[in-house]
Motif scaffolding. Structure first.
Motif, PDB file in Angstrom:
ATOM      1  N   LEU A 186      25.972  17.072  18.645  1.00 41.71           N
ATOM      2  CA  LEU A 186      26.154  17.983  17.515  1.00 41.71           C
ATOM      3  C   LEU A 186      24.825  18.305  16.837  1.00 41.71           C
ATOM      4  CD1 LEU A 186      29.441  16.687  15.850  1.00 41.71           C
ATOM      5  CD2 LEU A 186      29.093  18.867  17.029  1.00 41.71           C
ATOM      6  N   ALA A 187      23.970  17.304  16.680  1.00 40.32           N
ATOM      7  CA  ALA A 187      22.658  17.531  16.065  1.00 40.32           C
ATOM      8  C   ALA A 187      21.824  18.493  16.910  1.00 40.32           C
ATOM      9  CB  ALA A 187      21.931  16.207  15.865  1.00 40.32           C
ATOM     10  N   ASP A 188      21.891  18.337  18.227  1.00 42.44           N
ATOM     11  CA  ASP A 188      21.166  19.229  19.125  1.00 42.44           C
ATOM     12  C   ASP A 188      21.704  20.658  19.018  1.00 42.44           C
ATOM     13  OD1 ASP A 188      19.300  19.978  21.130  1.00 42.44           O
ATOM     14  OD2 ASP A 188      20.818  19.694  22.683  1.00 42.44           O
ATOM     15  N   LEU A 189      23.025  20.799  18.966  1.00 45.88           N
ATOM     16  CA  LEU A 189      23.616  22.127  18.795  1.00 45.88           C
ATOM     17  C   LEU A 189      23.145  22.764  17.495  1.00 45.88           C
ATOM     18  CD1 LEU A 189      27.383  21.792  19.825  1.00 45.88           C
ATOM     19  CD2 LEU A 189      25.593  23.091  20.996  1.00 45.88           C
ATOM     20  N   ARG A 190      23.184  21.985  16.438  1.00 44.15           N
ATOM     21  CA  ARG A 190      22.777  22.474  15.117  1.00 44.15           C
ATOM     22  C   ARG A 190      21.343  22.975  15.143  1.00 44.15           C
ATOM     23  NH1 ARG A 190      20.977  19.252  10.196  1.00 44.15           N
ATOM     24  NH2 ARG A 190      21.231  20.725   8.500  1.00 44.15           N
ATOM     25  N   LYS A 191      20.473  22.205  15.770  1.00 45.43           N
ATOM     26  CA  LYS A 191      19.058  22.553  15.841  1.00 45.43           C
ATOM     27  C   LYS A 191      18.821  23.773  16.737  1.00 45.43           C
ATOM     28  CE  LYS A 191      16.173  20.113  18.330  1.00 45.43           C
ATOM     29  NZ  LYS A 191      15.437  18.981  18.870  1.00 45.43           N
ATOM     30  N   SER A 192      19.598  23.918  17.799  1.00 50.81           N
ATOM     31  CA  SER A 192      19.362  24.958  18.797  1.00 50.81           C
ATOM     32  C   SER A 192      20.034  26.295  18.500  1.00 50.81           C
ATOM     33  CB  SER A 192      19.847  24.473  20.172  1.00 50.81           C
ATOM     34  OG  SER A 192      19.157  23.301  20.548  1.00 50.81           O
ATOM     35  N   ALA A 193      21.092  26.284  17.712  1.00 51.47           N
ATOM     36  CA  ALA A 193      21.821  27.525  17.431  1.00 51.47           C
ATOM     37  C   ALA A 193      21.005  28.454  16.544  1.00 51.47           C
ATOM     38  CB  ALA A 193      23.154  27.202  16.758  1.00 51.47           C
ATOM     39  N   LYS A 194      21.069  29.739  16.841  1.00 48.91           N
ATOM     40  CA  LYS A 194      20.415  30.730  15.978  1.00 48.91           C
ATOM     41  C   LYS A 194      21.168  30.847  14.661  1.00 48.91           C
ATOM     42  CE  LYS A 194      18.671  33.407  19.854  1.00 48.91           C
ATOM     43  NZ  LYS A 194      18.997  34.496  20.752  1.00 48.91           N
ATOM     44  N   SER A 195      22.488  30.699  14.730  1.00 50.81           N
ATOM     45  CA  SER A 195      23.308  30.720  13.518  1.00 50.81           C
ATOM     46  C   SER A 195      24.608  29.961  13.768  1.00 50.81           C
ATOM     47  CB  SER A 195      23.616  32.157  13.082  1.00 50.81           C
ATOM     48  OG  SER A 195      24.485  32.784  14.003  1.00 50.81           O
ATOM     49  N   THR A 196      25.180  29.468  12.676  1.00 54.24           N
ATOM     50  CA  THR A 196      26.460  28.767  12.749  1.00 54.24           C
ATOM     51  C   THR A 196      27.311  29.188  11.554  1.00 54.24           C
ATOM     52  OG1 THR A 196      25.700  26.865  11.454  1.00 54.24           O
ATOM     53  CG2 THR A 196      25.446  26.709  13.847  1.00 54.24           C
ATOM     54  N   VAL A 197      28.608  29.109  11.726  1.00 55.31           N
ATOM     55  CA  VAL A 197      29.513  29.356  10.606  1.00 55.31           C
ATOM     56  C   VAL A 197      29.536  28.112   9.719  1.00 55.31           C
ATOM     57  CG1 VAL A 197      30.958  31.051  11.819  1.00 55.31           C
ATOM     58  CG2 VAL A 197      31.505  28.611  11.984  1.00 55.31           C
ATOM     59  N   LYS A 198      29.944  28.293   8.488  1.00 62.15           N
ATOM     60  CA  LYS A 198      29.989  27.194   7.509  1.00 62.15           C
ATOM     61  C   LYS A 198      30.839  26.024   8.033  1.00 62.15           C
ATOM     62  CE  LYS A 198      29.121  25.573   3.371  1.00 62.15           C
ATOM     63  NZ  LYS A 198      27.807  25.074   3.040  1.00 62.15           N
ATOM     64  N   GLU A 199      31.885  26.341   8.785  1.00 59.17           N
ATOM     65  CA  GLU A 199      32.760  25.302   9.323  1.00 59.17           C
ATOM     66  C   GLU A 199      32.011  24.343  10.245  1.00 59.17           C
ATOM     67  OE1 GLU A 199      33.527  28.536   9.305  1.00 59.17           O
ATOM     68  OE2 GLU A 199      35.351  28.680   8.112  1.00 59.17           O
ATOM     69  N   PHE A 200      30.961  24.839  10.904  1.00 57.01           N
ATOM     70  CA  PHE A 200      30.193  23.948  11.774  1.00 57.01           C
ATOM     71  C   PHE A 200      29.489  22.882  10.949  1.00 57.01           C
ATOM     72  CE2 PHE A 200      26.401  22.513  13.985  1.00 57.01           C
ATOM     73  CZ  PHE A 200      26.973  22.019  15.148  1.00 57.01           C
ATOM     74  N   MET A 201      28.895  23.267   9.839  1.00 56.48           N
ATOM     75  CA  MET A 201      28.218  22.279   8.991  1.00 56.48           C
ATOM     76  C   MET A 201      29.227  21.279   8.447  1.00 56.48           C
ATOM     77  SD  MET A 201      25.312  21.276   8.244  1.00 56.48           S
ATOM     78  CE  MET A 201      24.586  20.072   7.163  1.00 56.48           C
ATOM     79  N   LYS A 202      30.413  21.741   8.105  1.00 59.84           N
ATOM     80  CA  LYS A 202      31.458  20.826   7.639  1.00 59.84           C
ATOM     81  C   LYS A 202      31.804  19.822   8.733  1.00 59.84           C
ATOM     82  CE  LYS A 202      33.593  23.985   4.360  1.00 59.84           C
ATOM     83  NZ  LYS A 202      34.763  24.830   4.067  1.00 59.84           N
ATOM     84  N   LEU A 203      31.926  20.308   9.972  1.00 62.02           N
ATOM     85  CA  LEU A 203      32.202  19.433  11.114  1.00 62.02           C
ATOM     86  C   LEU A 203      31.056  18.441  11.307  1.00 62.02           C
ATOM     87  CD1 LEU A 203      33.743  18.639  13.753  1.00 62.02           C
ATOM     88  CD2 LEU A 203      32.410  20.415  14.888  1.00 62.02           C
ATOM     89  N   PHE A 204      29.829  18.920  11.227  1.00 67.87           N
ATOM     90  CA  PHE A 204      28.664  18.061  11.406  1.00 67.87           C
ATOM     91  C   PHE A 204      28.638  16.952  10.354  1.00 67.87           C
ATOM     92  CE2 PHE A 204      24.144  17.060  10.685  1.00 67.87           C
ATOM     93  CZ  PHE A 204      23.824  16.574  11.943  1.00 67.87           C
ATOM     94  N   ILE A 205      28.867  17.313   9.098  1.00 72.35           N
ATOM     95  CA  ILE A 205      28.882  16.328   8.011  1.00 72.35           C
ATOM     96  C   ILE A 205      29.998  15.312   8.229  1.00 72.35           C
ATOM     97  CG2 ILE A 205      29.414  16.043   5.541  1.00 72.35           C
ATOM     98  CD1 ILE A 205      27.752  18.628   5.080  1.00 72.35           C
TER      99      ILE A 205
END
Length: 125
Positions: free
Chosen positions: A44-63
């Motif tokens: 998940l951390a790698d996805l977060r770092k590599s994505a050009k953009s994410t929806v707010k729900e992704f950050m909620k999932l990451f947290i």
């Protein structure tokens, strides 16, 4: 054998972003056993770092994933704090979501390490 993380990352980031549907798929898959292991958290951390953009729900999932993993035993260790530091400062800035994550971890942990306390004090002003 194929590297499932590499394959999944390529599929999820084919368009450079993570959308709501992809977050739902990630949530179902990663939380299927109700716990997040180190490998899943790194993914998940790698996805977060590599994505050009994410929806707010992704950050909620990451947290949610970070909290699930780090608070499994109620203690945030120096090793976990070092991982948090590396992840939070990957883009050389601390955003509001990361500050909220640190606050939630501090509130929920039974015990925090000196390294976590140092990170918390640096980021949460």
């Amino acid at each position: 054998m194929a590297d499932w993380k590499k394959l999944a990352k390529e599929a999820l980031l084919a368009d450079g972003k993570i959308d709501t549907r992809e977050v739902e798929i990630l949530r179902r898959s990663l939380f299927a056993d109700a716990r997040i292991d180190k490998s899943e958290l790194e993914f998940l951390a790698d996805l977060r770092k590599s994505a050009k953009s994410t929806v707010k729900e992704f950050m909620k999932l990451f947290i949610e994933a970070v909290k699930n993993h780090m608070l499994a035993d109620g203690v945030i260790t120096d090793t976990e704090a070092a991982w948090l530091r590396k992840t939070i400062f990957a883009d050389k800035k601390v955003d509001a979501d990361e500050i909220e994550l640190l606050k939630e971890l501090k509130r929920s942990a039974k015990k925090t390490s000196p390294e976590f306390d140092k990170l918390y004090n640096e980021c949460v002003k």
